[in-house]
Design an enzyme around this catalytic site. Sequence first.
Site, PDB file in Angstrom:
ATOM      1  N   LYS A   1      10.474  -8.229   1.107  1.00 21.24           N
ATOM      2  CA  LYS A   1       9.320  -7.572   0.500  1.00 21.24           C
ATOM      3  C   LYS A   1       8.066  -7.787   1.351  1.00 21.24           C
ATOM      4  CE  LYS A   1       9.970  -9.603  -3.548  1.00 21.24           C
ATOM      5  NZ  LYS A   1       9.945  -9.897  -5.004  1.00 21.24           N
TER       6      LYS A   1
ATOM      7  N   THR B   1      -1.932  -6.801  -9.013  1.00 18.68           N
ATOM      8  CA  THR B   1      -0.590  -7.030  -8.463  1.00 18.68           C
ATOM      9  C   THR B   1       0.256  -7.931  -9.354  1.00 18.68           C
ATOM     10  OG1 THR B   1      -1.483  -8.870  -7.156  1.00 18.68           O
ATOM     11  CG2 THR B   1      -1.355  -6.716  -6.077  1.00 18.68           C
TER      12      THR B   1
ATOM     13  N   GLY C   1       2.942  -9.070 -11.665  1.00 16.45           N
ATOM     14  CA  GLY C   1       4.229  -8.533 -12.094  1.00 16.45           C
ATOM     15  C   GLY C   1       4.926  -7.621 -11.111  1.00 16.45           C
ATOM     16  N   THR C   2       4.470  -7.596  -9.866  1.00 14.21           N
ATOM     17  CA  THR C   2       5.092  -6.682  -8.897  1.00 14.21           C
ATOM     18  C   THR C   2       6.541  -7.055  -8.603  1.00 14.21           C
ATOM     19  OG1 THR C   2       4.089  -8.015  -7.129  1.00 14.21           O
ATOM     20  CG2 THR C   2       2.950  -5.993  -7.765  1.00 14.21           C
ATOM     21  N   GLY C   3       6.830  -8.364  -8.490  1.00 19.17           N
ATOM     22  CA  GLY C   3       8.202  -8.787  -8.208  1.00 19.17           C
ATOM     23  C   GLY C   3       9.152  -8.425  -9.332  1.00 19.17           C
ATOM     24  N   CYS C   4       8.731  -8.684 -10.558  1.00 19.31           N
ATOM     25  CA  CYS C   4       9.551  -8.328 -11.724  1.00 19.31           C
ATOM     26  C   CYS C   4       9.791  -6.823 -11.759  1.00 19.31           C
ATOM     27  CB  CYS C   4       8.854  -8.746 -13.016  1.00 19.31           C
ATOM     28  SG  CYS C   4       8.298 -10.453 -13.088  1.00 19.31           S
TER      29      CYS C   4
END
Length: 565
Positions: free
Chosen positions: A208, A241, A243-246
Site C-alpha cells: 500500500k 484518512t 479507516g483507509t486500511g479497513c
Amino acid sequence: MNNQFSQAQAPLQSISKLYDSSLRPSSLPSLEDPIIPRVLSIAGTDPTGGAGIQADLKSITASHGFAMCVTTNLVAQNTCGVREVYTPPTDFLQAQLEAVFDDVTIDAVKIGMLGDKSYISLVQDWLKNHPVPVVVLDPVMVATSGDRLLEKSAEDAMREFAPLADVITPNIPELAVLCDKQPASNFEEAYAQASEWSAKNNTIVIVKGGHLTSEDAGNTVVFPDGHRVHVPCPRVDTTTTHGTGCSLSSALATRIGLALREGKNLSDYSTVADALAWSSRWLNEAIACGKDLHVGKGHGPVNHAARNYRLELDSSSTPWEHMQANGLDGLTPQSVVVKAHSKARKPNVEPCGPWTQALWDASADVDNNIMKMPFIKALGNGTLDSDLFAFYISQDSEYLKRYSRALAAVGAKTPDNEAGVHWATGAAMCIEAESQLHRDWLGSRNISIDAPCSPVTLAYVNHLLASTMAEDYVIGAASILPCYWLYEEVGQILVKNNTPENPYYDWISMYSSHDFESGVRMAVKFVERAFEEAGPKARILAAQVYMTSCIYEYEFFNQAHRALR
C-alpha cells in the site's frame, strides 16, 4: 444548468455486470439471478463509524456485496485516537461465527483486528474447519504512527496465521514486522519485502503506497511467483484518512468474491489485480471526498458513499435546466440561454461577439467541473492509469468517426463558403490527424482500434448527428462547437505543466497546438455569424443544443471513471 454540474464530484458506473443476463442484452440487468457476494467481516468496532467493522460494512456495500460482521474487540475510539479496548470472552466470538456459518453461505471473509492470541487461534481453527472461497487478512499489528497494537505473543500468532490467508494487506510498518525488517522507505524496498514474504508463504501481498511519500499513492499486488501489478493513484493532500486500511481490505475481499462468483479463478493474475484496481480507485475517491463529511476533530473518516453519490448525480433522469427554459424569446444573447451558477473564467479563445459570449457564460458550470475532474487532473500530471486512458481513447476514436460526419453535414448546409471550407477541413482532420493519434496509441499497446460505443458516446454522437443532419445550420453549428472550444480550453490548461515525460504528452500537445487553436477561433467566429443571421426560434434551439453538447463533453471525459473492469 442542472445542479448536477455544480455538485458533481468525479474520480469509480453501471451495475449491469453484477447480474447474469444471458437471456437479455448484456447491457441490461436481469434481476432473476443476482451475483452478489456475501462477505463477512471479522473485526473490531469504531463507534464513530470510520474504521473497523463499521467501515467494513460500508465498504462491502459500496463494492456491491452483502455485508455481515462478527465482532471481535469493542473499541472506545474516535477520530483522535483509541481510549479503551474490551475483548469479550472467546465463547461469544465462537457463538457469533456459529450463528453466521450455520445459516449463510460465505463467499469471502475479510479479517481485521483480532486483538489477542486466543482470538487469532480461534479464527484460524475456525477457517481451517470451515473453508471459504477467499480470505483477505488485514494484519492489524502496528498503527501508521508506529505504535504496536498487539502483544509480542499475539504478533507471533499473527505471523503463523497470515500465510493461511489468500491475500494480506499490511501497511508498511506491518509488512516490516512480518518480515522482521525495518519499515520500507520507498516502493522498491516494500516490493522486495513483499516478494520475499509472498514467495516463502505462498500468499498474495498488497503493498500500500499510501504509507509512503511519493506522489503516487497507489497499491501493488505482489504474487508468490514474483509477478506484480501496480495500480497508480494520485496522493490526496487531506487528513481524512481514518479507516483507509479497513476500507481497502473489505472492498478488495468483496471484489474478489464477486469475480469468483462470476466464474473467475483466484490463481489468475487478473482476478486480484482487477479487484485491487477497482478498490484502489474507489478508495481514492472516498479519501478525496472525506472532507465533505466534517466528522470529528482529528483524522476524519473517508467518504465511503462518494462514488455512489457521484453516480446518482450522473444517472439523474431529471431534464436539464436549459431544456426547460420555455419562456426565452431569443431576441437578445442573454435571453437564449440559462444563466450558470458560477462565473465564467476568461477562456484562451475568447468569444467573437455577444452571442458566443452568452454561450460561453452559460457553460461556466460545465467548464468548471471539467477542469476539476480527477480524470483531467490525472491526465495533466501523468498519473492517469493507462487502462482508463485506453478506454477514453477508444471511445474518442469511435466518437471522431461520427463527429466527422456531423462536421461534413454542417459544412454542406452553410451558405457561407468560408465556413463550409472550415467545417469540411475539420471533418478531414478528424479522420487524419486526430484519428492517427488514436491509432498510434492504441496500436502500440495491442488494443483494438474498433471498440463498441459506450452508452455515453452513443448518446452524444446521436445528439450531434440529429442536430447537424435534421436541423437548421445554426443549430448544427452550435452543437459541434463545444468539442472544439472545451477541448481547446482543456489543452491550454494542461499544457502549462506538460513535459515529454508525461505519457499523455502527445494528446495534450495536439489539443494545445497553434493549428488546433486556429481552428477553434474559426469555429467560434462562424457560430457567432450563424447566430447573427438566424431567427429567434432557431437561436433558442441552437443555444439548447450547444448546452446539451457541453454537458455531453463533461460526461464523455467522466465516463472512464464509471467503467467497471
